[in-house]
Scaffold this motif. Structure first.
Motif, PDB file in Angstrom:
ATOM      1  N   ARG A   9       0.752  -1.298  -0.124  1.00  0.00           N
ATOM      2  CA  ARG A   9       0.063   0.159   0.130  1.00  0.00           C
ATOM      3  C   ARG A   9       0.830   1.381  -0.061  1.00  0.00           C
ATOM      4  O   ARG A   9       0.196   2.355  -0.050  1.00  0.00           O
ATOM      5  CB  ARG A   9      -0.847   0.081   1.458  1.00  0.00           C
ATOM      6  N   SER A  10       2.132   1.251  -0.081  1.00  0.00           N
ATOM      7  CA  SER A  10       2.959   2.243  -0.103  1.00  0.00           C
ATOM      8  C   SER A  10       2.902   3.049  -1.610  1.00  0.00           C
ATOM      9  O   SER A  10       3.275   2.202  -2.621  1.00  0.00           O
ATOM     10  CB  SER A  10       4.315   2.018   0.166  1.00  0.00           C
ATOM     11  N   SER A  11       2.376   4.255  -1.497  1.00  0.00           N
ATOM     12  CA  SER A  11       2.209   4.719  -3.121  1.00  0.00           C
ATOM     13  C   SER A  11       3.642   4.966  -3.665  1.00  0.00           C
ATOM     14  O   SER A  11       3.608   4.791  -4.781  1.00  0.00           O
ATOM     15  CB  SER A  11       1.350   6.000  -2.868  1.00  0.00           C
ATOM     16  N   ALA A  12       4.611   5.355  -2.883  1.00  0.00           N
ATOM     17  CA  ALA A  12       5.904   5.617  -3.487  1.00  0.00           C
ATOM     18  C   ALA A  12       6.573   4.327  -4.086  1.00  0.00           C
ATOM     19  O   ALA A  12       7.221   4.244  -5.064  1.00  0.00           O
ATOM     20  CB  ALA A  12       6.806   6.177  -2.359  1.00  0.00           C
ATOM     21  N   SER A  13       6.242   2.900  -3.355  1.00  0.00           N
ATOM     22  CA  SER A  13       6.702   1.932  -3.796  1.00  0.00           C
ATOM     23  C   SER A  13       5.929   1.454  -4.989  1.00  0.00           C
ATOM     24  O   SER A  13       6.425   0.844  -5.978  1.00  0.00           O
ATOM     25  CB  SER A  13       6.384   0.628  -2.743  1.00  0.00           C
ATOM     26  N   GLN A  40       8.073  -1.615  10.249  1.00  0.00           N
ATOM     27  CA  GLN A  40       9.411  -1.996  10.117  1.00  0.00           C
ATOM     28  C   GLN A  40      10.429  -1.326   9.306  1.00  0.00           C
ATOM     29  O   GLN A  40      11.648  -1.462   9.422  1.00  0.00           O
ATOM     30  CB  GLN A  40       9.220  -3.559   9.167  1.00  0.00           C
ATOM     31  N   GLN A  41       9.786  -0.001   8.726  1.00  0.00           N
ATOM     32  CA  GLN A  41      10.773   0.885   8.107  1.00  0.00           C
ATOM     33  C   GLN A  41      11.627   1.419   9.450  1.00  0.00           C
ATOM     34  O   GLN A  41      12.637   2.082   8.765  1.00  0.00           O
ATOM     35  CB  GLN A  41       9.874   1.864   7.370  1.00  0.00           C
ATOM     36  N   LEU A  42      11.093   1.357  10.522  1.00  0.00           N
ATOM     37  CA  LEU A  42      11.806   2.220  11.720  1.00  0.00           C
ATOM     38  C   LEU A  42      12.946   1.214  12.138  1.00  0.00           C
ATOM     39  O   LEU A  42      13.808   1.587  13.032  1.00  0.00           O
ATOM     40  CB  LEU A  42      10.963   2.464  12.644  1.00  0.00           C
ATOM     41  N   GLN A  52      16.078   7.550   6.013  1.00  0.00           N
ATOM     42  CA  GLN A  52      14.781   8.355   5.983  1.00  0.00           C
ATOM     43  C   GLN A  52      14.032   7.513   6.749  1.00  0.00           C
ATOM     44  O   GLN A  52      12.766   8.069   6.995  1.00  0.00           O
ATOM     45  CB  GLN A  52      14.400   8.788   4.797  1.00  0.00           C
ATOM     46  N   ALA A  53      14.053   6.328   6.787  1.00  0.00           N
ATOM     47  CA  ALA A  53      13.068   5.318   7.255  1.00  0.00           C
ATOM     48  C   ALA A  53      11.795   5.346   6.447  1.00  0.00           C
ATOM     49  O   ALA A  53      10.822   5.429   6.667  1.00  0.00           O
ATOM     50  CB  ALA A  53      12.914   5.645   8.888  1.00  0.00           C
ATOM     51  N   LEU A  54      11.894   5.629   5.187  1.00  0.00           N
ATOM     52  CA  LEU A  54      10.879   5.557   4.309  1.00  0.00           C
ATOM     53  C   LEU A  54      10.980   4.856   3.066  1.00  0.00           C
ATOM     54  O   LEU A  54      12.109   4.146   2.766  1.00  0.00           O
ATOM     55  CB  LEU A  54      10.684   7.029   3.656  1.00  0.00           C
ATOM     56  N   LEU A  55       9.814   3.985   2.676  1.00  0.00           N
ATOM     57  CA  LEU A  55      10.034   3.301   1.355  1.00  0.00           C
ATOM     58  C   LEU A  55       9.572   4.153   0.280  1.00  0.00           C
ATOM     59  O   LEU A  55       9.004   5.030   0.207  1.00  0.00           O
ATOM     60  CB  LEU A  55       8.780   2.256   1.695  1.00  0.00           C
ATOM     61  N   PRO A  56      10.126   3.647  -0.904  1.00  0.00           N
ATOM     62  CA  PRO A  56      10.772   2.531  -1.101  1.00  0.00           C
ATOM     63  C   PRO A  56      12.601   2.738  -1.056  1.00  0.00           C
ATOM     64  O   PRO A  56      12.915   3.848  -0.992  1.00  0.00           O
ATOM     65  CB  PRO A  56      10.467   1.916  -2.632  1.00  0.00           C
ATOM     66  N   THR A  57      13.229   1.380  -1.249  1.00  0.00           N
ATOM     67  CA  THR A  57      14.536   1.538  -1.480  1.00  0.00           C
ATOM     68  C   THR A  57      15.058   0.577  -2.750  1.00  0.00           C
ATOM     69  O   THR A  57      14.029  -0.655  -2.644  1.00  0.00           O
ATOM     70  CB  THR A  57      15.400   1.286  -0.278  1.00  0.00           C
ATOM     71  N   THR A  66      17.459   5.551  -3.023  1.00  0.00           N
ATOM     72  CA  THR A  66      16.163   6.004  -2.152  1.00  0.00           C
ATOM     73  C   THR A  66      15.573   7.208  -3.113  1.00  0.00           C
ATOM     74  O   THR A  66      16.032   7.370  -4.178  1.00  0.00           O
ATOM     75  CB  THR A  66      16.485   6.458  -0.995  1.00  0.00           C
ATOM     76  N   GLN A  67      14.238   7.455  -2.533  1.00  0.00           N
ATOM     77  CA  GLN A  67      13.225   8.378  -3.072  1.00  0.00           C
ATOM     78  C   GLN A  67      12.734   7.936  -4.483  1.00  0.00           C
ATOM     79  O   GLN A  67      13.540   7.763  -5.556  1.00  0.00           O
ATOM     80  CB  GLN A  67      14.058   9.886  -3.289  1.00  0.00           C
ATOM     81  N   SER A  68      11.292   7.746  -4.370  1.00  0.00           N
ATOM     82  CA  SER A  68      10.814   7.227  -5.667  1.00  0.00           C
ATOM     83  C   SER A  68      11.175   7.846  -6.967  1.00  0.00           C
ATOM     84  O   SER A  68      11.527   7.156  -8.098  1.00  0.00           O
ATOM     85  CB  SER A  68       9.461   6.904  -5.317  1.00  0.00           C
ATOM     86  N   ASN A 110      -0.071  13.639   3.674  1.00  0.00           N
ATOM     87  CA  ASN A 110      -0.848  12.600   4.179  1.00  0.00           C
ATOM     88  C   ASN A 110      -0.142  11.370   4.348  1.00  0.00           C
ATOM     89  O   ASN A 110      -0.699  10.311   4.227  1.00  0.00           O
ATOM     90  CB  ASN A 110      -1.884  12.443   3.017  1.00  0.00           C
ATOM     91  N   ASN A 111       1.280  11.395   4.513  1.00  0.00           N
ATOM     92  CA  ASN A 111       1.928  10.269   4.884  1.00  0.00           C
ATOM     93  C   ASN A 111       1.573   9.724   6.277  1.00  0.00           C
ATOM     94  O   ASN A 111       1.043  10.299   7.223  1.00  0.00           O
ATOM     95  CB  ASN A 111       3.403  10.573   4.790  1.00  0.00           C
ATOM     96  N   LEU A 112       1.785   8.375   6.294  1.00  0.00           N
ATOM     97  CA  LEU A 112       1.472   7.610   7.539  1.00  0.00           C
ATOM     98  C   LEU A 112       2.025   8.537   8.698  1.00  0.00           C
ATOM     99  O   LEU A 112       1.475   8.394   9.903  1.00  0.00           O
ATOM    100  CB  LEU A 112       2.006   6.210   7.407  1.00  0.00           C
ATOM    101  N   ARG A 113       3.257   8.791   8.824  1.00  0.00           N
ATOM    102  CA  ARG A 113       4.032   9.469  10.009  1.00  0.00           C
ATOM    103  C   ARG A 113       3.114  10.679  10.248  1.00  0.00           C
ATOM    104  O   ARG A 113       3.285  10.869  11.370  1.00  0.00           O
ATOM    105  CB  ARG A 113       5.613   9.481   9.663  1.00  0.00           C
ATOM    106  N   VAL A 114       2.652  11.442   9.097  1.00  0.00           N
ATOM    107  CA  VAL A 114       1.882  12.751   9.567  1.00  0.00           C
ATOM    108  C   VAL A 114       0.702  12.171  10.254  1.00  0.00           C
ATOM    109  O   VAL A 114       0.104  12.940  11.084  1.00  0.00           O
ATOM    110  CB  VAL A 114       1.866  13.451   8.283  1.00  0.00           C
TER     111      VAL A 114
HETATM  112  N1  LIG Z   1       9.637  11.367  -1.237  1.00  0.00           N
HETATM  113  C1  LIG Z   1       9.700   9.985  -0.966  1.00  0.00           C
HETATM  114  C2  LIG Z   1       8.185   9.594   0.149  1.00  0.00           C
HETATM  115  C3  LIG Z   1       8.378   8.178   0.640  1.00  0.00           C
HETATM  116  C4  LIG Z   1       7.281   7.689   1.577  1.00  0.00           C
HETATM  117  O1  LIG Z   1       6.675   8.682   2.261  1.00  0.00           O
HETATM  118  N2  LIG Z   1       6.961   6.576   1.968  1.00  0.00           N
HETATM  119  C5  LIG Z   1       5.920   6.148   2.809  1.00  0.00           C
HETATM  120  C6  LIG Z   1       5.344   4.964   2.176  1.00  0.00           C
HETATM  121  S1  LIG Z   1       4.247   5.733   0.650  1.00  0.00           S
HETATM  122  C7  LIG Z   1       6.563   5.341   4.091  1.00  0.00           C
HETATM  123  O2  LIG Z   1       7.529   4.983   3.846  1.00  0.00           O
HETATM  124  N3  LIG Z   1       5.868   5.959   5.350  1.00  0.00           N
HETATM  125  C8  LIG Z   1       6.428   5.528   6.272  1.00  0.00           C
HETATM  126  C9  LIG Z   1       5.860   6.330   7.566  1.00  0.00           C
HETATM  127  O3  LIG Z   1       5.271   7.314   7.284  1.00  0.00           O
HETATM  128  O4  LIG Z   1       6.539   6.131   8.639  1.00  0.00           O
HETATM  129  C10 LIG Z   1       9.498   9.101  -2.151  1.00  0.00           C
HETATM  130  O5  LIG Z   1       8.752   9.398  -2.966  1.00  0.00           O
HETATM  131  O6  LIG Z   1      10.232   7.912  -1.990  1.00  0.00           O
END
Ligand SMILES: N[C@@H](CCC(=O)N[C@@H](CS)C(=O)NCC(=O)O)C(=O)O
Length: 213
Positions: A9-13, A40-42, A52-57, A66-68, A110-114
């Motif tokens: 469900r990660s839009s960037a993935s 698990q990203q953390l 950045q602990a964000l997906l994807p890689t 990193t960074q989609s 609107n990211n999960l962490r926000v």
């Molecule tokens: N700008 C980054 C955004 C990455 C991002 O925000 N990924 C989200 C999933 S779509 C994520 O890993 N969120 C984890 C969190 O919010 O803890 C990209 O385009 O790769």
């Protein structure tokens, strides 16, 4: 060897899966669950790949990316066909502007962490969080509808999908998931449907991923 660390469900993935499919590239998947185990990203293991602990890689033969959007431009440079960015400089700038309007200006609020911060730290209730989500989702998409310009195309900026379409489709998926009103963006709705009819987009959809739960 290509390995995408992502979550269904990660839009960037999702963006990267579409790009890999459009290029016809085979890739392995590593699943990083955004909710399980507190996210698990953390974990320290994943942070070692992506600070950045964000997906994807994306891993490519030992290189870690990193960074989609940077990943997709990398794929487009290493495997130039089919092009994901137009050859014409003005059109390329328009495609990038559309993609950034979503990836930089709409998705991040609107990211999960926000959303988690709104809920857990600021103690907002679910209806306030849903209203927040829909507000930024709808205003972001309405701006994108206007960015399309007047020429009627099957895809955002022509008769072939580009980076703009790759970024649009996951955003529309999320908008539907959170019940955003899409009646003000009819052209985006039509383009999203045209994209999702293509195998590269259909095979990248969250609901058909092996980690979909
Ligand atoms: N700008 C980054 C955004 C990455 C991002 O925000 N990924 C989200 C999933 S779509 C994520 O890993 N969120 C984890 C969190 O919010 O803890 C990209 O385009 O790769």
């Amino acid at each position: 060897m290509l390995k995408l660390h992502g979550y269904f469900r990660s839009s960037a993935s999702y963006r990267c899966r579409i790009a890999l499919n459009l290029k016809g590239l085979a890739y392995e998947m590593a699943f990083v669950h955004l909710v399980r185990d507190g996210g698990q990203q953390l974990s320290s293991g994943y942070r070692a790949l992506n600070p950045q602990a964000l997906l994807p890689t994306l891993e490519h033969d030992g290189r870690v990316l990193t960074q989609s959007l940077a990943i997709i431009e990398y794929l487009d440079e290493v495997w130039p066909r089919p092009r994901l960015l137009p050859a014409d400089a003005e059109l390329r700038a328009k495609v990038r502007a559309f993609a950034l309007a979503i990836a930089s200006d709409t998705g991040p609020v609107n990211n999960l962490r926000v959303l988690r911060y709104l809920k857990r730290t600021l103690r907002q209730d679910q209806s306030a969080i849903d209203a927040w989500y829909r507000h930024w989702s709808q205003t972001g998409l309405e701006a994108c509808e206007a960015l399309l310009g007047d020429a009627p195309h099957r895809f955002c900026f022509g008769d072939e999908p580009t980076l703009a379409d790759i970024v649009l489709v996951p955003q529309m998926y999320n908008a539907r998931l959170f019940k955003t009103d899409l009646s003000s963006v009819p052209r985006l709705v039509a383009i999203d449907a045209a994209c999702r009819a293509l195998p590269a987009f259909a095979d990248a959809a969250p609901d058909v991923q092996p980690d979909a739960t």
